[in-house]
Design a protein around this motif. Sequence first.
Motif, mmCIF file in Angstrom:
data_model
loop_
_atom_site.group_PDB
_atom_site.id
_atom_site.type_symbol
_atom_site.label_atom_id
_atom_site.label_comp_id
_atom_site.label_asym_id
_atom_site.label_seq_id
_atom_site.Cartn_x
_atom_site.Cartn_y
_atom_site.Cartn_z
ATOM 1 N N THR A 165 0.836 -1.201 0.000
ATOM 2 C CA THR A 165 0.000 0.000 0.000
ATOM 3 C C THR A 165 0.869 1.249 0.000
ATOM 4 O OG1 THR A 165 -1.786 -1.166 1.104
ATOM 5 C CG2 THR A 165 -1.827 1.243 1.235
ATOM 6 N N ASN A 166 1.956 1.232 0.747
ATOM 7 C CA ASN A 166 2.883 2.360 0.794
ATOM 8 C C ASN A 166 3.442 2.643 -0.598
ATOM 9 O OD1 ASN A 166 6.086 3.156 1.606
ATOM 10 N ND2 ASN A 166 4.474 4.246 2.685
ATOM 11 N N GLU A 167 3.844 1.624 -1.299
ATOM 12 C CA GLU A 167 4.388 1.777 -2.649
ATOM 13 C C GLU A 167 3.320 2.335 -3.603
ATOM 14 O OE1 GLU A 167 6.872 1.722 -5.886
ATOM 15 O OE2 GLU A 167 7.492 1.256 -3.848
ATOM 16 N N PHE A 179 3.142 17.788 -2.497
ATOM 17 C CA PHE A 179 3.906 18.203 -1.319
ATOM 18 C C PHE A 179 5.339 17.655 -1.350
ATOM 19 C CE2 PHE A 179 -0.191 19.283 0.590
ATOM 20 C CZ PHE A 179 0.129 20.434 1.273
ATOM 21 N N ASP A 180 5.926 17.564 -2.512
ATOM 22 C CA ASP A 180 7.281 17.018 -2.665
ATOM 23 C C ASP A 180 7.415 15.616 -2.087
ATOM 24 O OD1 ASP A 180 8.266 19.303 -3.982
ATOM 25 O OD2 ASP A 180 8.567 20.317 -2.053
ATOM 26 N N GLY A 181 6.364 14.879 -2.144
ATOM 27 C CA GLY A 181 6.362 13.501 -1.659
ATOM 28 C C GLY A 181 5.341 13.307 -0.563
ATOM 29 N N ALA A 182 4.128 12.972 -0.944
ATOM 30 C CA ALA A 182 3.044 12.818 0.032
ATOM 31 C C ALA A 182 2.765 11.348 0.302
ATOM 32 C CB ALA A 182 1.780 13.504 -0.481
ATOM 33 N N HIS A 183 2.144 11.115 1.434
ATOM 34 C CA HIS A 183 1.748 9.778 1.862
ATOM 35 C C HIS A 183 2.993 8.906 2.068
ATOM 36 C CE1 HIS A 183 -1.841 11.619 0.453
ATOM 37 N NE2 HIS A 183 -1.528 11.453 -0.810
ATOM 38 N N ILE A 184 4.008 9.514 2.659
ATOM 39 C CA ILE A 184 5.282 8.820 2.880
ATOM 40 C C ILE A 184 5.100 7.645 3.835
ATOM 41 C CG2 ILE A 184 7.589 9.094 3.874
ATOM 42 C CD1 ILE A 184 7.485 12.006 2.818
ATOM 43 N N VAL A 185 4.222 7.794 4.810
ATOM 44 C CA VAL A 185 4.009 6.721 5.792
ATOM 45 C C VAL A 185 2.638 6.093 5.577
ATOM 46 C CG1 VAL A 185 3.762 6.173 8.251
ATOM 47 C CG2 VAL A 185 5.521 7.788 7.495
ATOM 48 N N THR A 186 2.630 4.779 5.598
ATOM 49 C CA THR A 186 1.397 4.003 5.578
ATOM 50 C C THR A 186 1.375 3.183 6.857
ATOM 51 O OG1 THR A 186 1.434 3.853 3.173
ATOM 52 C CG2 THR A 186 0.046 2.269 4.333
ATOM 53 N N ALA A 187 0.230 3.122 7.508
ATOM 54 C CA ALA A 187 0.096 2.323 8.726
ATOM 55 C C ALA A 187 -1.051 1.343 8.537
ATOM 56 C CB ALA A 187 -0.180 3.213 9.929
ATOM 57 N N GLU A 208 -6.026 0.196 6.821
ATOM 58 C CA GLU A 208 -4.817 0.956 6.542
ATOM 59 C C GLU A 208 -5.121 2.445 6.465
ATOM 60 O OE1 GLU A 208 -2.048 -1.504 3.743
ATOM 61 O OE2 GLU A 208 -4.143 -1.784 3.122
ATOM 62 N N GLY A 209 -4.082 3.229 6.682
ATOM 63 C CA GLY A 209 -4.181 4.673 6.552
ATOM 64 C C GLY A 209 -2.861 5.217 6.059
ATOM 65 N N VAL A 210 -2.906 6.324 5.346
ATOM 66 C CA VAL A 210 -1.684 6.963 4.865
ATOM 67 C C VAL A 210 -1.520 8.311 5.543
ATOM 68 C CG1 VAL A 210 -1.752 5.805 2.628
ATOM 69 C CG2 VAL A 210 -2.833 8.046 2.871
ATOM 70 N N MET A 264 -1.523 14.757 9.211
ATOM 71 C CA MET A 264 -1.985 13.586 9.946
ATOM 72 C C MET A 264 -1.055 12.417 9.662
ATOM 73 S SD MET A 264 -4.751 12.454 11.788
ATOM 74 C CE MET A 264 -5.720 13.903 11.499
ATOM 75 N N CYS A 265 -0.716 11.688 10.701
ATOM 76 C CA CYS A 265 0.073 10.464 10.565
ATOM 77 C C CYS A 265 -0.818 9.327 10.056
ATOM 78 C CB CYS A 265 0.666 10.070 11.912
ATOM 79 S SG CYS A 265 1.885 11.218 12.564
ATOM 80 N N GLY A 266 -0.199 8.265 9.593
ATOM 81 C CA GLY A 266 -0.951 7.120 9.090
ATOM 82 C C GLY A 266 -1.699 6.351 10.164
ATOM 83 N N GLU A 267 -1.137 6.272 11.379
ATOM 84 C CA GLU A 267 -1.760 5.475 12.431
ATOM 85 C C GLU A 267 -3.159 5.958 12.807
ATOM 86 O OE1 GLU A 267 2.738 5.082 13.317
ATOM 87 O OE2 GLU A 267 1.379 6.591 12.505
ATOM 88 N N PRO A 268 -3.373 7.262 13.067
ATOM 89 C CA PRO A 268 -4.738 7.673 13.413
ATOM 90 C C PRO A 268 -5.726 7.497 12.265
ATOM 91 C CG PRO A 268 -3.260 9.582 13.431
ATOM 92 C CD PRO A 268 -2.423 8.361 13.222
ATOM 93 N N VAL A 269 -5.249 7.596 11.039
ATOM 94 C CA VAL A 269 -6.135 7.373 9.888
ATOM 95 C C VAL A 269 -6.579 5.909 9.875
ATOM 96 C CG1 VAL A 269 -6.329 7.448 7.375
ATOM 97 C CG2 VAL A 269 -5.083 9.257 8.573
ATOM 98 N N ALA A 270 -5.644 4.987 10.118
ATOM 99 C CA ALA A 270 -5.976 3.556 10.136
ATOM 100 C C ALA A 270 -6.906 3.219 11.299
ATOM 101 C CB ALA A 270 -4.694 2.727 10.210
ATOM 102 N N VAL A 271 -6.591 3.724 12.496
ATOM 103 C CA VAL A 271 -7.439 3.474 13.666
ATOM 104 C C VAL A 271 -8.839 4.035 13.427
ATOM 105 C CG1 VAL A 271 -7.803 4.049 16.103
ATOM 106 C CG2 VAL A 271 -5.542 3.311 15.330
ATOM 107 N N GLY A 272 -8.922 5.255 12.911
ATOM 108 C CA GLY A 272 -10.213 5.873 12.641
ATOM 109 C C GLY A 272 -11.036 5.084 11.633
ATOM 110 N N SER A 273 -10.386 4.517 10.634
ATOM 111 C CA SER A 273 -11.099 3.707 9.637
ATOM 112 C C SER A 273 -11.699 2.464 10.277
ATOM 113 C CB SER A 273 -10.149 3.302 8.505
ATOM 114 O OG SER A 273 -9.756 4.432 7.771
ATOM 115 N N ALA A 274 -10.947 1.824 11.155
ATOM 116 C CA ALA A 274 -11.456 0.625 11.835
ATOM 117 C C ALA A 274 -12.638 0.975 12.738
ATOM 118 C CB ALA A 274 -10.340 -0.029 12.643
#
Length: 144
Positions: free
Chosen positions: A20-22, A30-38, A49-51, A62-72
């Motif tokens: 998913t990160n890839e 933003f010169d490289g967005a969604h660098i972190v996937t959780a 998952e969240g980016v 926003m970090c990837g972790e809260p996006v993933a937790v919020g989705s669940a």
Amino acid sequence: METTPLSSEDEALIEQVMRTNERTFDPEFFDGAHIVTAGVQMADGSVYEGVSLPASVGRASMCGEPVAVGSAIADGYSHDDITTTVAVAYPMPSHDENEARVIPPCGSCRELLADYNEKMRVIVPSGGENRIVKAIDLLPTRTW
């Protein structure tokens, strides 16, 4: 801090989040967005998952972790259903990295993960390999 080895299920979670990160990295935004996937894995094996979401105002990012937790949570799961999490960073030359890699949660995300499930298993790099720690163990002096 006590760590434990990964299971084959943990390895599969890492691989899914790396794919998913890839797929979601956007070098033009933003010169490289969604660098972190959780990813967070639920007790029934489901994965959310969240980016990371950069913004022009840092506090709005926003970090990837809260996006993933919020989705669940939005899909009907309870905080107690979250059993495992991992974050993966895209390889950026400005970070001196050539390969995607597991990264530990930032301080704010450590707080969030511990708030949602202190016993949550968090995959982190440790001693040259990926290992499991409990979310609360990432906050050894937390007093609240």
